[in-house]
Design a protein around this motif. Structure first.
Motif, PDB file in Angstrom:
ATOM      1  N   PHE A  92       0.813  -1.215   0.000  1.00 52.98           N
ATOM      2  CA  PHE A  92       0.000   0.000   0.000  1.00 52.98           C
ATOM      3  C   PHE A  92       0.846   1.265   0.000  1.00 52.98           C
ATOM      4  N   PHE A  93       2.031   1.209   0.642  1.00 52.64           N
ATOM      5  CA  PHE A  93       2.834   2.406   0.868  1.00 52.64           C
ATOM      6  C   PHE A  93       4.306   2.160   0.546  1.00 52.64           C
ATOM      7  N   THR A  94       5.035   3.234   0.281  1.00 54.72           N
ATOM      8  CA  THR A  94       6.465   3.134   0.043  1.00 54.72           C
ATOM      9  C   THR A  94       7.172   2.823   1.364  1.00 54.72           C
ATOM     10  N   PRO A  95       8.367   2.220   1.289  1.00 50.77           N
ATOM     11  CA  PRO A  95       9.116   1.937   2.531  1.00 50.77           C
ATOM     12  C   PRO A  95       9.402   3.195   3.354  1.00 50.77           C
ATOM     13  N   GLU A  96       9.658   4.300   2.673  1.00 46.32           N
ATOM     14  CA  GLU A  96       9.943   5.548   3.389  1.00 46.32           C
ATOM     15  C   GLU A  96       8.736   6.020   4.202  1.00 46.32           C
ATOM     16  N   TYR A  97       7.554   5.875   3.622  1.00 51.80           N
ATOM     17  CA  TYR A  97       6.343   6.287   4.327  1.00 51.80           C
ATOM     18  C   TYR A  97       6.080   5.352   5.511  1.00 51.80           C
ATOM     19  N   VAL A  98       6.248   4.066   5.303  1.00 52.98           N
ATOM     20  CA  VAL A  98       6.045   3.106   6.393  1.00 52.98           C
ATOM     21  C   VAL A  98       7.016   3.396   7.536  1.00 52.98           C
ATOM     22  N   GLU A  99       8.246   3.704   7.198  1.00 50.86           N
ATOM     23  CA  GLU A  99       9.257   3.983   8.224  1.00 50.86           C
ATOM     24  C   GLU A  99       8.902   5.213   9.053  1.00 50.86           C
ATOM     25  N   ARG A 100       8.274   6.214   8.429  1.00 50.19           N
ATOM     26  CA  ARG A 100       7.880   7.425   9.176  1.00 50.19           C
ATOM     27  C   ARG A 100       6.832   7.098  10.231  1.00 50.19           C
ATOM     28  N   ASN A 101       5.988   6.099   9.951  1.00 43.35           N
ATOM     29  CA  ASN A 101       4.991   5.625  10.912  1.00 43.35           C
ATOM     30  C   ASN A 101       4.117   6.751  11.461  1.00 43.35           C
ATOM     31  N   ASP A 102       3.645   7.618  10.569  1.00 39.53           N
ATOM     32  CA  ASP A 102       2.827   8.739  11.031  1.00 39.53           C
ATOM     33  C   ASP A 102       1.420   8.272  11.412  1.00 39.53           C
ATOM     34  N   PRO A 103       0.635   9.140  12.045  1.00 43.02           N
ATOM     35  CA  PRO A 103      -0.699   8.743  12.512  1.00 43.02           C
ATOM     36  C   PRO A 103      -1.618   8.226  11.404  1.00 43.02           C
ATOM     37  N   HIS A 118     -15.544   2.315 -21.397  1.00 39.88           N
ATOM     38  CA  HIS A 118     -15.936   3.299 -22.416  1.00 39.88           C
ATOM     39  C   HIS A 118     -17.316   3.890 -22.142  1.00 39.88           C
ATOM     40  N   ARG A 119     -18.081   3.241 -21.295  1.00 40.25           N
ATOM     41  CA  ARG A 119     -19.436   3.721 -20.981  1.00 40.25           C
ATOM     42  C   ARG A 119     -19.418   4.900 -20.007  1.00 40.25           C
ATOM     43  N   ILE A 120     -18.289   5.159 -19.365  1.00 44.77           N
ATOM     44  CA  ILE A 120     -18.195   6.288 -18.439  1.00 44.77           C
ATOM     45  C   ILE A 120     -18.227   7.570 -19.264  1.00 44.77           C
ATOM     46  N   GLN A 121     -19.198   8.400 -19.006  1.00 42.25           N
ATOM     47  CA  GLN A 121     -19.419   9.605 -19.805  1.00 42.25           C
ATOM     48  C   GLN A 121     -19.309  10.884 -18.987  1.00 42.25           C
ATOM     49  N   VAL A 122     -18.567  10.843 -17.918  1.00 44.45           N
ATOM     50  CA  VAL A 122     -18.365  12.021 -17.078  1.00 44.45           C
ATOM     51  C   VAL A 122     -16.868  12.302 -16.999  1.00 44.45           C
ATOM     52  N   PRO A 123     -16.485  13.541 -16.710  1.00 44.02           N
ATOM     53  CA  PRO A 123     -15.057  13.837 -16.569  1.00 44.02           C
ATOM     54  C   PRO A 123     -14.417  12.888 -15.550  1.00 44.02           C
ATOM     55  N   THR A 124     -13.275  12.353 -15.918  1.00 45.14           N
ATOM     56  CA  THR A 124     -12.632  11.333 -15.091  1.00 45.14           C
ATOM     57  C   THR A 124     -11.145  11.637 -14.928  1.00 45.14           C
ATOM     58  N   LEU A 125     -10.679  11.550 -13.695  1.00 47.50           N
ATOM     59  CA  LEU A 125      -9.259  11.672 -13.393  1.00 47.50           C
ATOM     60  C   LEU A 125      -8.804  10.345 -12.821  1.00 47.50           C
ATOM     61  N   VAL A 126      -7.822   9.747 -13.445  1.00 43.38           N
ATOM     62  CA  VAL A 126      -7.229   8.506 -12.965  1.00 43.38           C
ATOM     63  C   VAL A 126      -5.924   8.874 -12.272  1.00 43.38           C
ATOM     64  N   LEU A 127      -5.839   8.598 -10.984  1.00 42.32           N
ATOM     65  CA  LEU A 127      -4.627   8.882 -10.219  1.00 42.32           C
ATOM     66  C   LEU A 127      -3.891   7.581  -9.974  1.00 42.32           C
ATOM     67  N   LEU A 174      -0.526  16.689  -2.412  1.00 42.91           N
ATOM     68  CA  LEU A 174      -0.522  16.523  -3.865  1.00 42.91           C
ATOM     69  C   LEU A 174      -1.819  15.890  -4.355  1.00 42.91           C
ATOM     70  N   PHE A 175      -2.337  14.940  -3.592  1.00 43.38           N
ATOM     71  CA  PHE A 175      -3.600  14.300  -3.941  1.00 43.38           C
ATOM     72  C   PHE A 175      -4.726  15.332  -3.968  1.00 43.38           C
ATOM     73  N   CYS A 176      -4.821  16.127  -2.909  1.00 40.96           N
ATOM     74  CA  CYS A 176      -5.882  17.145  -2.827  1.00 40.96           C
ATOM     75  C   CYS A 176      -5.716  18.205  -3.907  1.00 40.96           C
ATOM     76  N   GLU A 177      -4.485  18.619  -4.155  1.00 37.66           N
ATOM     77  CA  GLU A 177      -4.229  19.598  -5.206  1.00 37.66           C
ATOM     78  C   GLU A 177      -4.676  19.070  -6.572  1.00 37.66           C
ATOM     79  N   ILE A 225      -1.851   3.994  -2.081  1.00 40.78           N
ATOM     80  CA  ILE A 225      -2.839   4.870  -1.430  1.00 40.78           C
ATOM     81  C   ILE A 225      -2.265   6.285  -1.342  1.00 40.78           C
ATOM     82  N   PRO A 226      -2.228   6.992  -2.473  1.00 41.10           N
ATOM     83  CA  PRO A 226      -1.615   8.320  -2.480  1.00 41.10           C
ATOM     84  C   PRO A 226      -2.353   9.351  -1.629  1.00 41.10           C
ATOM     85  N   ALA A 227      -3.625   9.147  -1.373  1.00 40.38           N
ATOM     86  CA  ALA A 227      -4.358  10.102  -0.540  1.00 40.38           C
ATOM     87  C   ALA A 227      -3.769  10.160   0.868  1.00 40.38           C
TER      88      ALA A 227
END
Length: 118
Positions: free
Chosen positions: A12-23, A57-66, A107-110, A99-101
Motif C-alpha cells: 500500500f505504501f512506500t518503505p519511506e512512508y512506512v518507516e515514518r509511521n505517522d498517525p 468506455h461507458r463512463i461519460q463524465v469527466p474522469t481523473l485517474v490517479l 498533492l492528492f488534494c491539489e 494509497i496516495p491520498a
C-alpha cells in the motif's frame, strides 16, 4: 505486527512512508488488523476477478485517474490502460504507492481540486 499486515503495508505504501509511521499510517494499519482474513481475501479475489475493462468506455463524465509512481498493486501502466478506455479521461501519477491520498495528501488534494475546478 503480523506478517500479513507488514506485507499489505509494503504494498500500500512506500518503505519511506512506512518507516515514518505517522498517525495516518497507524490508522490504516489498525483498520487493516481489524479486518477478518476471510473477508479481506474475499475482497482481493473479487477485485482480481472482476472484468470491467470492456465497460470503461461507458463512463461519460469527466474522469481523473490517479496512480502512484511506486504502486506495485496497480502500476501506472494499469492506470494508463484505464484512462485510455474512458473518453476524455486524464491521468496523473503521484509520488506514492497504492494509497496516495494518505501518502501524499497535499498533492492528492491539489490534483483533485485542480481537476474539479478545471
Amino acid at each position: 505486527m503480523p506478517l500479513g499486515a507488514k506485507m499489505a503495508m509494503s504494498r500500500f505504501f512506500t518503505p519511506e512512508y512506512v518507516e515514518r509511521n505517522d498517525p495516518a499510517l497507524q490508522q490504516v494499519r489498525e483498520r487493516f488488523l481489524k479486518l477478518s482474513p476471510e473477508g479481506y481475501t474475499g475482497c482481493c479475489a473479487a477485485i482480481r476477478d472482476m472484468a470491467l475493462t470492456e465497460q470503461l468506455h461507458r463512463i461519460q463524465v469527466p474522469t481523473l485517474v490517479l496512480t502512484g509512481a511506486r504502486d506495485v498493486s496497480t502500476p501506472h501502466a494499469a492506470g494508463q490502460a484505464i484512462a485510455e478506455r474512458i473518453p476524455g479521461a486524464r491521468i496523473l501519477q503521484l509520488p506514492a504507492a497504492h494509497i496516495p491520498a494518505n501518502e501524499a495528501p497535499e498533492l492528492f488534494c491539489e490534483a483533485l481540486v485542480d481537476f474539479l475546478i478545471d
